[in-house]
Scaffold this motif. Structure first.
Motif, short mmCIF file in Angstrom:
data_model
loop_
_atom_site.label_atom_id
_atom_site.label_comp_id
_atom_site.label_asym_id
_atom_site.label_seq_id
_atom_site.Cartn_x
_atom_site.Cartn_y
_atom_site.Cartn_z
N ALA A 105 0.88 -1.29 -0.12
CA ALA A 105 0.10 0.01 0.01
C ALA A 105 0.79 1.21 0.00
N ALA A 106 1.84 1.32 0.85
CA ALA A 106 2.88 2.30 0.87
C ALA A 106 3.61 2.51 -0.62
N MET A 107 4.02 1.54 -1.14
CA MET A 107 4.66 1.61 -2.26
C MET A 107 3.92 2.34 -3.53
N VAL A 108 2.52 1.74 -3.53
CA VAL A 108 1.70 2.17 -4.44
C VAL A 108 1.28 3.86 -4.27
N MET A 109 1.24 4.07 -2.98
CA MET A 109 0.86 5.50 -2.71
C MET A 109 1.91 6.41 -3.10
N GLU A 110 3.14 5.86 -2.75
CA GLU A 110 4.27 6.82 -3.06
C GLU A 110 4.37 6.85 -4.61
N ALA A 111 4.32 5.78 -5.20
CA ALA A 111 4.30 5.83 -6.54
C ALA A 111 3.37 6.86 -7.23
N ALA A 112 2.08 7.00 -6.58
CA ALA A 112 1.33 7.59 -7.15
C ALA A 112 1.35 9.39 -6.60
N GLY A 113 2.54 9.56 -5.84
CA GLY A 113 2.97 10.92 -5.54
C GLY A 113 2.30 11.28 -4.12
N LYS A 114 1.78 10.39 -3.50
CA LYS A 114 1.35 10.54 -2.11
C LYS A 114 2.50 10.37 -1.06
N ASP A 115 2.10 10.88 0.24
CA ASP A 115 2.95 10.51 1.15
C ASP A 115 2.85 9.22 1.67
N ALA A 116 3.48 8.18 1.51
CA ALA A 116 3.39 6.60 1.96
C ALA A 116 3.42 6.49 3.38
N LEU A 117 3.99 7.43 4.01
CA LEU A 117 3.64 7.14 5.58
C LEU A 117 2.44 7.84 6.11
N GLY A 118 1.63 8.51 5.38
CA GLY A 118 0.49 9.21 5.67
C GLY A 118 -0.60 8.18 5.58
N VAL A 119 -0.31 7.08 5.02
CA VAL A 119 -1.41 6.25 4.66
C VAL A 119 -1.70 5.41 6.17
N LYS A 120 -3.14 5.51 6.24
CA LYS A 120 -3.71 4.99 7.28
C LYS A 120 -3.88 3.30 7.13
N TYR A 121 -3.26 2.63 7.64
CA TYR A 121 -3.16 1.11 7.60
C TYR A 121 -3.81 0.54 8.71
N ILE A 122 -4.64 -0.45 8.55
CA ILE A 122 -5.39 -1.35 9.71
C ILE A 122 -4.82 -2.89 9.41
N PRO A 123 -4.44 -3.27 10.18
CA PRO A 123 -3.97 -4.78 10.06
C PRO A 123 -4.95 -5.65 10.57
N TYR A 124 -5.14 -7.13 9.98
CA TYR A 124 -5.96 -7.94 10.52
C TYR A 124 -5.08 -9.32 10.40
N ASP A 125 -5.64 -10.37 11.19
CA ASP A 125 -5.04 -11.60 11.21
C ASP A 125 -5.49 -12.25 10.02
N ALA A 126 -4.54 -12.14 8.93
CA ALA A 126 -4.80 -12.85 7.57
C ALA A 126 -5.73 -12.44 6.94
N GLY A 127 -5.84 -12.79 5.54
CA GLY A 127 -6.44 -12.26 4.40
C GLY A 127 -8.12 -12.38 4.81
N GLY A 128 -8.48 -13.56 5.32
CA GLY A 128 -9.59 -13.70 5.42
C GLY A 128 -10.44 -12.63 6.35
N LYS A 129 -10.02 -12.41 7.37
CA LYS A 129 -10.33 -11.33 8.34
C LYS A 129 -10.24 -9.91 7.60
N ALA A 130 -9.43 -9.74 6.96
CA ALA A 130 -9.25 -8.38 6.28
C ALA A 130 -10.35 -8.31 5.22
N MET A 131 -10.46 -9.35 4.43
CA MET A 131 -11.39 -9.16 3.37
C MET A 131 -13.06 -9.06 4.17
N ALA A 132 -13.25 -9.87 5.22
CA ALA A 132 -14.51 -9.44 5.95
C ALA A 132 -14.65 -8.02 6.33
N ALA A 133 -13.29 -7.40 6.81
CA ALA A 133 -13.47 -5.98 7.14
C ALA A 133 -13.94 -5.22 5.90
N LEU A 134 -13.34 -5.72 4.79
CA LEU A 134 -13.54 -4.50 3.74
C LEU A 134 -15.27 -4.79 3.28
#
Length: 327
Positions: free
Chosen positions: A172-201
């Motif tokens: 996510a940080a790489m993509v945002m930086e490549a798009a000209g944004k502040d990579a460290l300004g990305v609000k990232y929310i972690p989940y335990d594995a992809g299944g829970k992350a997909m449920a959150a989405l």
């Protein structure tokens, strides 16, 4: 910013895999009676899908008699690694799946071990990363996501199935930086594995999800999510309508390898059997079915070649993380 993990190594490995395919014995010749797969994260993630897909292909092709699976979450993957090291003598029948995070998390000190503490069996596949939104989201492209981020970065949270500073966060940080944004300004929310992350989405907890392409493709094809950007050089046939980042003016590419490790001190004859089974797997229709439906890229490198690949990636990722402020 173009980010290619050891691209020459990946291409060389792909060529080697093709060469192996021409001489490999087809399915039906059993190499091992059984394999137990240790999965360092929860159900539904990329590790889980890789282990179960590999087991499905190996058993379906007759190369392995039976496969069993154990999910062991904790410590960003460190719990499973520690378990395998601490119980090495009783786990000669176990293969642990892992991927780029074993490099990232050892660099950041999430756990004290690294790939050198394990027996390197084989790299097997590559999985592109993707940025995904829910089917009802007003966001339909990376341009839409970037516009929403510009209006309110804190309300444009991107989730992932890895710890802060882990691979999904890094992508996510790489993509945002490549798009000209502040990579460290990305609000990232972690989940335990992809299944829970997909449920959150799907529940609307996050605006977008950074995940493996293979974790998103089935839900995308079912109309449950929209893939708004893929980190491949070209569109992937498993989801041909999903645009690449490059197509959308974001100069970044990324492929996450996945492969298998065994306990330290594994006898050489046992290691050779594991490597033989995996090498022969590539020439089977059972593997091609699993690979194609997940949109994986074949990346096969065993033993010393696997070590060379990992050491090169460790250098590239370490340099990138320092640039982004993660180290």
């Amino acid at each position: 910013m173009t980010f290619k993990i050891a691209r020459r190594a990946i291409m060389a490995s792909a060529v080697a895999a093709m060469a192996l395919g021409t001489s490999a014995i087809a399915g039906g010749h059993k190499v091992l009676d059984e394999i137990h797969f240790l999965i360092p994260g929860g159900a539904g993630g990329g590790w889980d899908g890789t282990a179960r897909g590999t087991g499905e292909a190996l058993t379906g092709a007759g190369l392995v008699g039976s496969a069993s699976y154990e999910n062991m979450s904790g410590g960003g993957g460190g719990k499973a690694i520690g378990f395998l090291i601490e119980n090495a003598d009783s786990n000669h029948g176990t293969l642990m799946v892992n991927s780029t995070p074993i490099v990232i998390r050892s660099l950041t000190g999430v756990f004290p071990h690294n790939f050198r503490d394990l027996t390197l069996v084989s790299g097997t596949i590559g999985d592109y990363a993707a940025i995904v939104v829910g089917k009802d989201s007003p966001i339909n492209s990376m341009a839409d996501l970037l516009a929403a981020y510009d209006v309110d970065p804190s309300a444009t949270a991107i989730g992932g199935g890895s710890v802060p500073g882990g691979m999904d966060h890094l992508v996510a940080a790489m993509v945002m930086e490549a798009a000209g944004k502040d990579a460290l300004g990305v609000k990232y929310i972690p989940y335990d594995a992809g299944g829970k992350a997909m449920a959150a989405l799907l529940s609307g907890e996050i605006a977008a999800l950074s995940t493996g392409f293979s974790e998103a493709v089935d839900l995308s094809n079912a109309g449950e999510v929209k893939i708004i950007g893929v980190t491949s050089d070209e569109r992937v046939s498993a989801a041909p309508d999903a645009q690449t980042m490059m197509e959308q003016g974001i100069d970044t590419t990324f492929v996450n390898w996945r492969g298998f490790f065994a306990a330290p001190g594994l006898p050489e004859d046992k290691l050779a059997m594991y490597q033989d089974a995996i090498a022969k797997m590539y020439d089977t229709p059972e593997w091609e079915e699993v690979r194609a439906r997940n949109g994986w890229v074949n990346i096969h490198n065993s033993g010393d070649d696997f070590k060379t690949f990992l050491e090169a990636q460790e250098q590239v990722i370490g340099d990138l993380m320092k640039k982004l402020g993660f180290l």
